[in-house]
Design an enzyme around this catalytic site. Structure first.
Site, short mmCIF file in Angstrom:
data_model
loop_
_atom_site.label_atom_id
_atom_site.label_comp_id
_atom_site.label_asym_id
_atom_site.label_seq_id
_atom_site.Cartn_x
_atom_site.Cartn_y
_atom_site.Cartn_z
N LYS A 70 47.05 77.17 32.76
CA LYS A 70 46.21 75.98 32.62
C LYS A 70 44.72 76.29 32.68
CE LYS A 70 49.35 72.46 34.43
NZ LYS A 70 49.59 71.41 35.41
N ASP A 107 47.57 65.36 33.23
CA ASP A 107 48.16 65.25 34.58
C ASP A 107 47.58 64.06 35.35
OD1 ASP A 107 49.99 67.34 34.48
OD2 ASP A 107 48.57 68.83 35.20
P1 NAP Z 1 49.33 75.31 43.47
O1 NAP Z 1 48.05 75.29 42.71
O2 NAP Z 1 50.07 76.57 43.66
O3 NAP Z 1 49.03 74.65 44.91
C1 NAP Z 1 50.02 74.62 45.92
C2 NAP Z 1 49.52 73.77 47.10
O4 NAP Z 1 50.54 73.70 48.09
C3 NAP Z 1 48.28 74.34 47.79
O5 NAP Z 1 47.50 73.27 48.27
C4 NAP Z 1 48.92 75.14 48.95
O6 NAP Z 1 48.07 75.32 50.06
C5 NAP Z 1 50.04 74.20 49.34
N1 NAP Z 1 51.08 74.91 50.09
C6 NAP Z 1 51.98 75.80 49.60
N2 NAP Z 1 52.76 76.26 50.61
C7 NAP Z 1 52.30 75.68 51.77
C8 NAP Z 1 52.69 75.76 53.14
N3 NAP Z 1 53.71 76.54 53.54
N4 NAP Z 1 52.02 75.02 54.05
C9 NAP Z 1 50.99 74.21 53.65
N5 NAP Z 1 50.59 74.08 52.36
C10 NAP Z 1 51.24 74.82 51.42
O7 NAP Z 1 50.40 74.30 42.79
P2 NAP Z 1 50.10 72.95 42.00
O8 NAP Z 1 50.08 73.21 40.54
O9 NAP Z 1 48.95 72.26 42.61
O10 NAP Z 1 51.46 72.13 42.25
C11 NAP Z 1 51.81 71.62 43.51
C12 NAP Z 1 53.17 70.93 43.40
O11 NAP Z 1 53.08 69.81 42.50
C13 NAP Z 1 54.27 71.83 42.81
O12 NAP Z 1 55.44 71.61 43.55
C14 NAP Z 1 54.43 71.35 41.39
O13 NAP Z 1 55.75 71.51 40.91
C15 NAP Z 1 54.10 69.86 41.54
N6 NAP Z 1 53.59 69.24 40.31
C16 NAP Z 1 54.20 68.12 39.86
C17 NAP Z 1 53.73 67.52 38.71
C18 NAP Z 1 54.43 66.29 38.19
O14 NAP Z 1 54.27 65.98 37.00
N7 NAP Z 1 55.13 65.55 39.03
C19 NAP Z 1 52.62 68.04 38.02
C20 NAP Z 1 51.99 69.19 38.53
C21 NAP Z 1 52.51 69.79 39.68
P3 NAP Z 1 47.16 76.65 50.15
O15 NAP Z 1 45.93 76.36 49.32
O16 NAP Z 1 46.87 76.78 51.60
O17 NAP Z 1 47.96 77.80 49.62
#
Ligand code: NAP
Length: 276
Positions: A70, A107
């Site tokens: 992205k 998004d």
């Molecule tokens: P990302 O950029 O990898 O961010 C992950 C986030 O989760 C960060 O804020 C990370 O915190 C936090 N995190 C991960 N493990 C953690 C833990 N053990 N304790 C506390 N915080 C933790 O991923 P993303 O693209 O933002 O996506 C996040 C989620 O949204 C995913 O599950 C994805 O599948 C979902 N999503 C859904 C849609 C939809 O259409 N419904 C669209 C996009 C994404 P840190 O910064 O501390 O690592």
């Protein structure tokens, strides 16, 4: 039947095997009897630029992108929409034979379309957990929707600070350890972390301070009922699952590639649910 004139789009990601987008778009293609196809394209991040550059030469109409693609493709774009510019990432590309590549970010649109019917006029305080790519889109959507106070906490404080700096003063950052206290007086709670997703730990949070009227939404959709959604539902809060966001974000992309504004039906949700 797919003819030699079929319009082709797809999803570029690594991994991509978990993506529901092929089911989603191919359902609509079949429903509207469109001569087209939507395919998964597993592309490693290091090959992403090379592959995207070649797509116009292959007649591909467009692609969706997953992380980290992205952000990687931004330098290749001929133009991008206002949401992509504000968020700093694109999830949808429109590709032309002449080599132009337009970027969109749908998004934020998908997120807000999913929750809008549930929030009504309650747009004072929103609490967002997470500071990854999805949290960025969520924060942009909330600012655009007119939420007056947006509080955010993330495990890694520097990422939360960077996100707040990106949105120049519209987001208030609190320490991750204070997340329970942030819920007081909130109209909306958003989990934008990957916690609660299948194979991940549940989001560690107590909802005691959250008003019972607050809408709780989780953008994680595998499983559909995350531990957060269950806990919120059990205490009587209105809840919105994350599958709707995924479906809504696909609508503008489908329209751009295939020329039809597709309808979101219960049948489509059921087909996707069976795959989760
Ligand atoms: P990302 O950029 O990898 O961010 C992950 C986030 O989760 C960060 O804020 C990370 O915190 C936090 N995190 C991960 N493990 C953690 C833990 N053990 N304790 C506390 N915080 C933790 O991923 P993303 O693209 O933002 O996506 C996040 C989620 O949204 C995913 O599950 C994805 O599948 C979902 N999503 C859904 C849609 C939809 O259409 N419904 C669209 C996009 C994404 P840190 O910064 O501390 O690592």
């Amino acid at each position: 039947m797919i003819s030699g004139k079929a319009k082709v789009a797809g999803v570029v990601g690594w991994p991509v095997s978990h993506s529901l987008s092929p089911r989603l778009h191919n359902y609509w293609l079949s429903h509207y009897s469109i001569d087209g196809l939507y395919i998964p394209l597993p592309v490693k991040p290091e090959d992403c630029i090379e592959v995207i550059k070649i797509l116009p030469k292959m007649g591909i109409r467009g692609v969706n992108l997953t992380l980290p693609h992205k952000e990687l493709v931004m330098p290749l774009l001929t133009d991008m929409d206002d949401d992509a510019r504000a968020i700093g990432a694109v999830n949808t590309l429109m590709i032309s034979y002449d080599g132009t590549i337009q970027g969109m970010n749908t998004d934020a649109y998908g997120f807000i379309k999913n929750i809008r019917p549930h929030i009504g006029t309650r747009k004072n305080k929103a609490v967002v957990l997470g500071a990854g790519g999805a949290a960025r889109a969520v924060c942009h959507a909330l600012i655009k929707e007119g939420f007056t106070e947006i509080m955010l906490a993330n495990r890694t404080q520097e990422k939360a600070d960077a996100l707040a700096a990106h949105f120049a003063g519209r987001i208030q950052v609190r320490a991750w350890d204070l997340r329970n206290n942030m819920l007081e007086g909130a109209d909306l709670l958003v989990n934008a972390t990957s916690l609660g997703m299948e194979g991940h730990e549940p989001l560690p949070i107590s909802l005691d301070a959250l008003p019972k009227t607050a809408v709780v939404t989780d953008i994680v959709y595998i499983p559909l009922v995350t531990p957060l959604i269950k806990a919120a539902k059990d205490r009587g809060n209105p809840v919105v699952d994350g599958l709707g966001m995924l479906i809504h974000q696909a609508v503008p992309a489908f329209k751009a590639w295939f020329g039809v504004n597709p309808e979101i039906t219960p049948e489509l949700r059921n087909i996707l649910l069976k795959a989760t």
